[in-house]
Design a protein around this motif. Structure first.
Motif, PDB file in Angstrom:
ATOM      1  N   ARG A 118     -24.985 -59.749 -28.687  1.00  0.00           N
ATOM      2  CA  ARG A 118     -25.834 -59.179 -27.640  1.00  0.00           C
ATOM      3  C   ARG A 118     -25.015 -58.471 -26.579  1.00  0.00           C
ATOM      4  N   ILE A 119     -25.530 -57.322 -26.166  1.00  0.00           N
ATOM      5  CA  ILE A 119     -24.922 -56.535 -25.100  1.00  0.00           C
ATOM      6  C   ILE A 119     -25.957 -56.415 -23.999  1.00  0.00           C
ATOM      7  N   ARG A 120     -25.622 -56.892 -22.819  1.00  0.00           N
ATOM      8  CA  ARG A 120     -26.533 -56.858 -21.680  1.00  0.00           C
ATOM      9  C   ARG A 120     -25.845 -56.092 -20.562  1.00  0.00           C
ATOM     10  N   PHE A 156     -29.114 -54.845 -25.678  1.00  0.00           N
ATOM     11  CA  PHE A 156     -29.053 -54.459 -27.078  1.00  0.00           C
ATOM     12  C   PHE A 156     -28.466 -55.586 -27.908  1.00  0.00           C
ATOM     13  N   GLU A 157     -28.692 -55.481 -29.199  1.00  0.00           N
ATOM     14  CA  GLU A 157     -28.157 -56.449 -30.144  1.00  0.00           C
ATOM     15  C   GLU A 157     -27.533 -55.684 -31.302  1.00  0.00           C
ATOM     16  N   CYS A 158     -26.360 -56.116 -31.744  1.00  0.00           N
ATOM     17  CA  CYS A 158     -25.721 -55.498 -32.897  1.00  0.00           C
ATOM     18  C   CYS A 158     -26.569 -55.813 -34.124  1.00  0.00           C
ATOM     19  N   VAL A 159     -26.965 -54.777 -34.862  1.00  0.00           N
ATOM     20  CA  VAL A 159     -27.842 -54.989 -36.010  1.00  0.00           C
ATOM     21  C   VAL A 159     -27.102 -55.637 -37.180  1.00  0.00           C
ATOM     22  N   ARG A 218     -23.415 -47.923 -24.004  1.00  0.00           N
ATOM     23  CA  ARG A 218     -22.738 -47.168 -25.070  1.00  0.00           C
ATOM     24  C   ARG A 218     -21.278 -47.579 -25.188  1.00  0.00           C
ATOM     25  N   GLU A 219     -20.600 -47.683 -24.041  1.00  0.00           N
ATOM     26  CA  GLU A 219     -19.180 -48.028 -24.046  1.00  0.00           C
ATOM     27  C   GLU A 219     -18.956 -49.429 -24.599  1.00  0.00           C
ATOM     28  N   ARG A 220     -19.764 -50.388 -24.154  1.00  0.00           N
ATOM     29  CA  ARG A 220     -19.610 -51.757 -24.642  1.00  0.00           C
ATOM     30  C   ARG A 220     -19.985 -51.855 -26.124  1.00  0.00           C
ATOM     31  N   GLY A 221     -21.030 -51.125 -26.505  1.00  0.00           N
ATOM     32  CA  GLY A 221     -21.441 -51.126 -27.908  1.00  0.00           C
ATOM     33  C   GLY A 221     -20.383 -50.530 -28.809  1.00  0.00           C
ATOM     34  N   ALA A 222     -19.802 -49.410 -28.390  1.00  0.00           N
ATOM     35  CA  ALA A 222     -18.746 -48.778 -29.187  1.00  0.00           C
ATOM     36  C   ALA A 222     -17.534 -49.699 -29.285  1.00  0.00           C
ATOM     37  N   ALA A 223     -17.184 -50.351 -28.185  1.00  0.00           N
ATOM     38  CA  ALA A 223     -16.041 -51.273 -28.210  1.00  0.00           C
ATOM     39  C   ALA A 223     -16.309 -52.427 -29.183  1.00  0.00           C
ATOM     40  N   HIS A 224     -17.530 -52.976 -29.148  1.00  0.00           N
ATOM     41  CA  HIS A 224     -17.868 -54.071 -30.072  1.00  0.00           C
ATOM     42  C   HIS A 224     -17.767 -53.623 -31.525  1.00  0.00           C
ATOM     43  N   VAL A 225     -18.372 -52.472 -31.836  1.00  0.00           N
ATOM     44  CA  VAL A 225     -18.362 -51.985 -33.219  1.00  0.00           C
ATOM     45  C   VAL A 225     -16.940 -51.691 -33.679  1.00  0.00           C
ATOM     46  N   ASN A 226     -16.145 -51.059 -32.817  1.00  0.00           N
ATOM     47  CA  ASN A 226     -14.761 -50.724 -33.184  1.00  0.00           C
ATOM     48  C   ASN A 226     -13.914 -51.973 -33.436  1.00  0.00           C
ATOM     49  N   GLU A 227     -14.156 -53.024 -32.661  1.00  0.00           N
ATOM     50  CA  GLU A 227     -13.364 -54.240 -32.814  1.00  0.00           C
ATOM     51  C   GLU A 227     -13.863 -55.117 -33.957  1.00  0.00           C
ATOM     52  N   MET A 228     -15.156 -55.335 -34.013  1.00  0.00           N
ATOM     53  CA  MET A 228     -15.707 -56.315 -34.956  1.00  0.00           C
ATOM     54  C   MET A 228     -16.097 -55.733 -36.317  1.00  0.00           C
TER      55      MET A 228
END
Length: 132
Positions: free
Chosen positions: A14-16, A6-9, A30-40
């Motif tokens: 990128r999340i692989r 996935f890629e953050c829109v 989902r977990e990595r994506g949520a962590a990225h969104v919450n942090e960044m």
């Protein structure tokens, strides 16, 4: 092994994720994506009244996930062959219900069948409401 990419829109991050099965890989994504969104993107979350101040991993796919993205935060990476709905990576053989279909917004057969069912259900509901 199953791989989801996935890629953050919002920023292109990128999340692989690779897992033993599809559900394990999807949950890890989902977990990595949520962590990225919450942090960044915590400032974006705080400004948007439709989202909590911190995303839980299941928020990325809760309710009616927007087609083509995981609730507007993560989308399939453009240069990768993945399902636009669930993120399934088409690069490995084996799952008959996961073959890619469609030309625009490539999706797997399982998600396409779900889209058709959802559309048929909403049409039937609209017709019932009309005749009441």
């Amino acid at each position: 092994m199953v791989q989801h990419r996935f890629e953050c829109v919002h920023c292109g991050y990128r999340i692989r994720v690779t897992g033993e099965d599809c559900e394990a890989a999807r949950q890890d994504a989902r977990e990595r994506g949520a962590a990225h969104v919450n942090e960044m993107h915590e400032d974006r979350l705080a400004r948007d009244p439709d989202w909590p101040d911190e995303l839980a991993p299941d928020d990325l796919l809760a309710d009616d996930a927007a087609f083509g993205s995981l609730r507007g935060w993560l989308g399939p990476a453009d240069d990768l062959l993945v399902c636009a709905d669930c993120g399934y990576y088409f690069g490995h053989e084996g799952d008959d219900d996961r073959a890619p279909v469609g030309e625009q917004g490539l999706v797997c057969e399982a998600c396409y069948a779900r889209r058709v069912r959802d559309r048929d259900d909403s049409m039937a509901d609209a017709i019932d409401d009309f005749f009441r």
